[in-house]
Design a protein around this motif. Structure first.
Motif, PDB file in Angstrom:
ATOM      1  N   ASP A 175       0.840  -1.679  -0.005  1.00  0.00           N
ATOM      2  CA  ASP A 175      -0.074   0.182   0.192  1.00  0.00           C
ATOM      3  C   ASP A 175       0.586   1.053   0.185  1.00  0.00           C
ATOM      4  OD1 ASP A 175      -2.213  -1.570   0.033  1.00  0.00           O
ATOM      5  OD2 ASP A 175      -2.006  -1.449   1.810  1.00  0.00           O
ATOM      6  N   ALA A 176       1.846   1.491   0.710  1.00  0.00           N
ATOM      7  CA  ALA A 176       2.998   2.516   0.555  1.00  0.00           C
ATOM      8  C   ALA A 176       3.561   2.377  -0.321  1.00  0.00           C
ATOM      9  CB  ALA A 176       3.824   2.532   1.873  1.00  0.00           C
ATOM     10  N   ILE A 177       3.718   1.438  -1.288  1.00  0.00           N
ATOM     11  CA  ILE A 177       5.143   1.167  -2.121  1.00  0.00           C
ATOM     12  C   ILE A 177       4.516   1.601  -3.755  1.00  0.00           C
ATOM     13  CG2 ILE A 177       5.313  -0.795  -2.971  1.00  0.00           C
ATOM     14  CD1 ILE A 177       8.343   1.821  -2.925  1.00  0.00           C
ATOM     15  N   LEU A 178       3.210   2.001  -3.539  1.00  0.00           N
ATOM     16  CA  LEU A 178       2.111   1.538  -4.881  1.00  0.00           C
ATOM     17  C   LEU A 178       2.208   2.961  -5.530  1.00  0.00           C
ATOM     18  CD1 LEU A 178      -0.136  -0.799  -4.710  1.00  0.00           C
ATOM     19  CD2 LEU A 178       1.727  -1.533  -6.457  1.00  0.00           C
ATOM     20  N   PRO A 179       1.942   3.568  -4.959  1.00  0.00           N
ATOM     21  CA  PRO A 179       2.470   5.311  -4.951  1.00  0.00           C
ATOM     22  C   PRO A 179       3.145   5.732  -5.837  1.00  0.00           C
ATOM     23  CG  PRO A 179       0.805   5.191  -2.495  1.00  0.00           C
ATOM     24  CD  PRO A 179       1.155   3.485  -3.156  1.00  0.00           C
ATOM     25  N   VAL A 180       4.529   5.276  -5.846  1.00  0.00           N
ATOM     26  CA  VAL A 180       5.591   5.914  -6.405  1.00  0.00           C
ATOM     27  C   VAL A 180       4.843   5.599  -8.122  1.00  0.00           C
ATOM     28  CG1 VAL A 180       7.460   4.764  -7.166  1.00  0.00           C
ATOM     29  CG2 VAL A 180       6.716   4.462  -4.588  1.00  0.00           C
ATOM     30  N   SER A 181       4.534   4.900  -8.500  1.00  0.00           N
ATOM     31  CA  SER A 181       4.339   4.345  -9.860  1.00  0.00           C
ATOM     32  C   SER A 181       3.394   5.747 -10.447  1.00  0.00           C
ATOM     33  CB  SER A 181       2.842   3.006 -10.297  1.00  0.00           C
ATOM     34  OG  SER A 181       1.793   3.433  -9.490  1.00  0.00           O
ATOM     35  N   LYS A 182       2.606   6.369  -9.701  1.00  0.00           N
ATOM     36  CA  LYS A 182       1.855   7.488 -10.401  1.00  0.00           C
ATOM     37  C   LYS A 182       2.434   9.119 -10.260  1.00  0.00           C
ATOM     38  CE  LYS A 182      -2.212   5.319  -9.691  1.00  0.00           C
ATOM     39  NZ  LYS A 182      -2.627   5.171 -10.847  1.00  0.00           N
ATOM     40  N   LEU A 183       4.169   8.764  -9.999  1.00  0.00           N
ATOM     41  CA  LEU A 183       5.029  10.009  -9.561  1.00  0.00           C
ATOM     42  C   LEU A 183       5.611   9.864 -10.747  1.00  0.00           C
ATOM     43  CD1 LEU A 183       6.342   9.578  -6.297  1.00  0.00           C
ATOM     44  CD2 LEU A 183       4.218  10.896  -6.083  1.00  0.00           C
ATOM     45  N   LYS A 184       5.808  11.221 -11.584  1.00  0.00           N
ATOM     46  CA  LYS A 184       6.256  11.939 -12.787  1.00  0.00           C
ATOM     47  C   LYS A 184       8.183  11.088 -11.630  1.00  0.00           C
ATOM     48  CE  LYS A 184       2.976  11.267 -15.473  1.00  0.00           C
ATOM     49  NZ  LYS A 184       3.239  10.371 -16.191  1.00  0.00           N
ATOM     50  N   MET A 222       8.185   6.661 -11.308  1.00  0.00           N
ATOM     51  CA  MET A 222       9.387   6.122 -10.147  1.00  0.00           C
ATOM     52  C   MET A 222       9.441   5.243 -10.139  1.00  0.00           C
ATOM     53  SD  MET A 222      10.766   9.639  -9.249  1.00  0.00           S
ATOM     54  CE  MET A 222      11.011   9.296  -8.132  1.00  0.00           C
ATOM     55  N   TRP A 223       8.525   4.170 -10.942  1.00  0.00           N
ATOM     56  CA  TRP A 223       8.522   3.071 -10.224  1.00  0.00           C
ATOM     57  C   TRP A 223       9.666   2.488 -11.180  1.00  0.00           C
ATOM     58  CZ3 TRP A 223       6.923  -0.519  -6.821  1.00  0.00           C
ATOM     59  CH2 TRP A 223       7.093  -1.720  -7.341  1.00  0.00           C
ATOM     60  N   GLU A 224       9.820   2.950 -12.418  1.00  0.00           N
ATOM     61  CA  GLU A 224      10.961   2.489 -13.557  1.00  0.00           C
ATOM     62  C   GLU A 224      12.107   2.863 -12.456  1.00  0.00           C
ATOM     63  OE1 GLU A 224      10.326   0.447 -16.117  1.00  0.00           O
ATOM     64  OE2 GLU A 224       8.657   0.464 -16.158  1.00  0.00           O
ATOM     65  N   LEU A 225      12.314   3.465 -12.712  1.00  0.00           N
ATOM     66  CA  LEU A 225      13.534   4.527 -12.105  1.00  0.00           C
ATOM     67  C   LEU A 225      13.343   3.545 -10.175  1.00  0.00           C
ATOM     68  CD1 LEU A 225      16.286   6.379 -11.812  1.00  0.00           C
ATOM     69  CD2 LEU A 225      14.508   7.970 -10.209  1.00  0.00           C
ATOM     70  N   LEU A 226      12.731   3.478  -9.153  1.00  0.00           N
ATOM     71  CA  LEU A 226      12.757   2.817  -8.518  1.00  0.00           C
ATOM     72  C   LEU A 226      12.962   1.004  -9.267  1.00  0.00           C
ATOM     73  CD1 LEU A 226      12.047   1.849  -5.457  1.00  0.00           C
ATOM     74  CD2 LEU A 226       9.941   1.337  -6.094  1.00  0.00           C
ATOM     75  N   ASN A 227      13.258   0.290 -10.076  1.00  0.00           N
ATOM     76  CA  ASN A 227      13.081  -0.972 -10.151  1.00  0.00           C
ATOM     77  C   ASN A 227      14.639  -0.799 -10.807  1.00  0.00           C
ATOM     78  OD1 ASN A 227      11.232  -3.527 -10.247  1.00  0.00           O
ATOM     79  ND2 ASN A 227      10.267  -1.378 -10.091  1.00  0.00           N
ATOM     80  N   ALA A 228      14.926   0.646 -11.259  1.00  0.00           N
ATOM     81  CA  ALA A 228      16.323   0.740 -11.678  1.00  0.00           C
ATOM     82  C   ALA A 228      17.045   0.081 -10.959  1.00  0.00           C
ATOM     83  CB  ALA A 228      16.617   2.011 -12.765  1.00  0.00           C
ATOM     84  N   GLY A 229      17.178   0.746  -9.406  1.00  0.00           N
ATOM     85  CA  GLY A 229      17.657   1.397  -8.011  1.00  0.00           C
ATOM     86  C   GLY A 229      17.452   0.034  -7.850  1.00  0.00           C
ATOM     87  N   THR A 230      16.811  -0.758  -7.484  1.00  0.00           N
ATOM     88  CA  THR A 230      17.001  -2.113  -7.117  1.00  0.00           C
ATOM     89  C   THR A 230      17.626  -3.234  -7.868  1.00  0.00           C
ATOM     90  OG1 THR A 230      14.323  -2.639  -7.790  1.00  0.00           O
ATOM     91  CG2 THR A 230      14.459  -2.232  -5.524  1.00  0.00           C
ATOM     92  N   GLU A 231      17.406  -3.132  -9.358  1.00  0.00           N
ATOM     93  CA  GLU A 231      18.514  -3.592  -9.970  1.00  0.00           C
ATOM     94  C   GLU A 231      19.461  -2.919  -9.391  1.00  0.00           C
ATOM     95  OE1 GLU A 231      19.611  -4.173 -15.008  1.00  0.00           O
ATOM     96  OE2 GLU A 231      17.618  -3.775 -14.356  1.00  0.00           O
ATOM     97  N   HIS A 232      19.877  -1.943  -9.307  1.00  0.00           N
ATOM     98  CA  HIS A 232      21.751  -1.852  -9.458  1.00  0.00           C
ATOM     99  C   HIS A 232      22.147  -2.414  -8.372  1.00  0.00           C
ATOM    100  CE1 HIS A 232      25.210  -0.411  -9.891  1.00  0.00           C
ATOM    101  NE2 HIS A 232      25.212   1.304  -8.586  1.00  0.00           N
ATOM    102  N   TYR A 233      20.880  -2.438  -7.291  1.00  0.00           N
ATOM    103  CA  TYR A 233      21.631  -2.889  -5.843  1.00  0.00           C
ATOM    104  C   TYR A 233      21.285  -4.504  -5.018  1.00  0.00           C
ATOM    105  CZ  TYR A 233      22.885   2.116  -4.399  1.00  0.00           C
ATOM    106  OH  TYR A 233      23.284   3.541  -4.296  1.00  0.00           O
ATOM    107  N   TRP A 234      20.500  -4.447  -5.845  1.00  0.00           N
ATOM    108  CA  TRP A 234      20.035  -6.252  -5.685  1.00  0.00           C
ATOM    109  C   TRP A 234      20.941  -7.507  -6.461  1.00  0.00           C
ATOM    110  CZ3 TRP A 234      17.297  -8.301  -1.879  1.00  0.00           C
ATOM    111  CH2 TRP A 234      16.734  -9.844  -1.904  1.00  0.00           C
ATOM    112  N   HIS A 235      20.979  -6.691  -7.867  1.00  0.00           N
ATOM    113  CA  HIS A 235      21.075  -8.045  -8.912  1.00  0.00           C
ATOM    114  C   HIS A 235      22.963  -7.670  -9.187  1.00  0.00           C
ATOM    115  CE1 HIS A 235      17.654 -10.597  -9.283  1.00  0.00           C
ATOM    116  NE2 HIS A 235      17.006  -9.673 -10.098  1.00  0.00           N
ATOM    117  N   ASN A 236      22.751  -6.546  -9.041  1.00  0.00           N
ATOM    118  CA  ASN A 236      24.620  -6.347  -9.253  1.00  0.00           C
ATOM    119  C   ASN A 236      25.666  -5.406  -8.347  1.00  0.00           C
ATOM    120  OD1 ASN A 236      23.479  -6.194 -11.989  1.00  0.00           O
ATOM    121  ND2 ASN A 236      23.185  -3.882 -12.363  1.00  0.00           N
TER     122      ASN A 236
END
Length: 256
Positions: A175-184, A222-236
């Motif tokens: 519920d807290a993270i889903l609103p990120v998808s509405k941000l530019k 901003m959801w796409e940016l969030l996932n770019a960051g989690t990809e970097h810190y999680w997988h890379n």
């Protein structure tokens, strides 16, 4: 490096005779025992082999309906991650987020054996940890090894079970993270994110922006940016601490 290489601890002696009270960990590589460089700890510290961590994780996964999605070993730190098949949240904007669990261990005493609750983006298995929403269960590496492991497994099952708080915490996080998808993605939001994570280096921030651009996002969310960051810190990089800070920063700007 194979995370399941044989491991042992060897007492450190001064002059081959004098006890120091210290021990060092060694890995058996190609039949030869090799010390892990610059690592020592008390002889009383009970090192837990990664193989046993994996066994504990597999048992947890079988009991609670999870599947293995990630395994990573640096030669010192080990992480193994499982994703729930049943506890998930579907959203038409961002897809599916699944409940997860990560088991961590180290051979250099940098972290104790622990289980961390988390969320995973199903399509890419990017992990999202959070200091605000997901607890972790730590283990004491003392002489009571088997008793401590048994108690820890019981705590994990209570938290993750149908009457535990794990599902509630997971739903609250979604519920807290889903609103990120509405941000530019704009200057204001980029500045807010950058200011909330002072420990993030310009090099890492640049790599995340590069990953974001490579994703060729259609909606500039901003959801796409969030996932770019989690990809970097999680997988890379597998930097769990920075992953937590990155995710919590997005939660904060979503509610502001």
């Amino acid at each position: 490096m194979d995370p399941y290489l044989p491991v042992r601890t060897v007492e450190i002696l001064a002059g081959d005779e004098i006890q120091t009270g210290l021990a060092r960990p060694e890995l058996q590589v190609d039949g030869i025992w090799e010390p892990i460089k610059n690592v020592s700890f008390s002889k009383q510290y009970n090192l837990l082999p990664n193989e046993r961590v994996r066994e504990i994780g597999d048992r947890f996964a079988e009991r609670n309906g999870y599947k293995l999605v990630k395994e990573h070993f640096t030669g010192r730190q080990f992480n193994v991650v499982y994703m729930s098949d049943s506890h998930k949240v579907d959203n038409k904007e961002i897809g599916t987020i699944n409940k997860g669990a990560m088991f961590s261990n180290s051979y250099d005493k940098s972290i104790s054996f622990r289980m961390q609750a988390l969320a995973l983006v199903e399509v890419c298995t990017n992990g999202m940890t959070s200091n605000k929403w997901f607890p972790f269960f730590k283990f004491n590496h003392n002489a009571n090894l088997d008793d401590n492991l048994e108690k820890m497994e019981e705590q994990m099952d209570v938290y993750s079970g149908p009457n535990g708080t794990g599902v509630t915490k997971f739903n609250q996080f979604c519920d807290a993270i889903l609103p990120v998808s509405k941000l530019k993605v704009n200057k204001e939001n980029l500045t807010n994110i950058r200011n909330q994570i002072p420990r993030m280096t310009p090099n890492n921030f640049g790599k995340i922006i590069d990953l974001y651009l490579k994703r060729n996002p259609v909606k500039d969310s901003m959801w796409e940016l969030l996932n770019a960051g989690t990809e970097h810190y999680w997988h890379n990089k597998t930097d769990i601490n920075m992953n937590r800070q990155w995710v919590d920063a997005f939660v904060d700007i979503a509610k502001s």
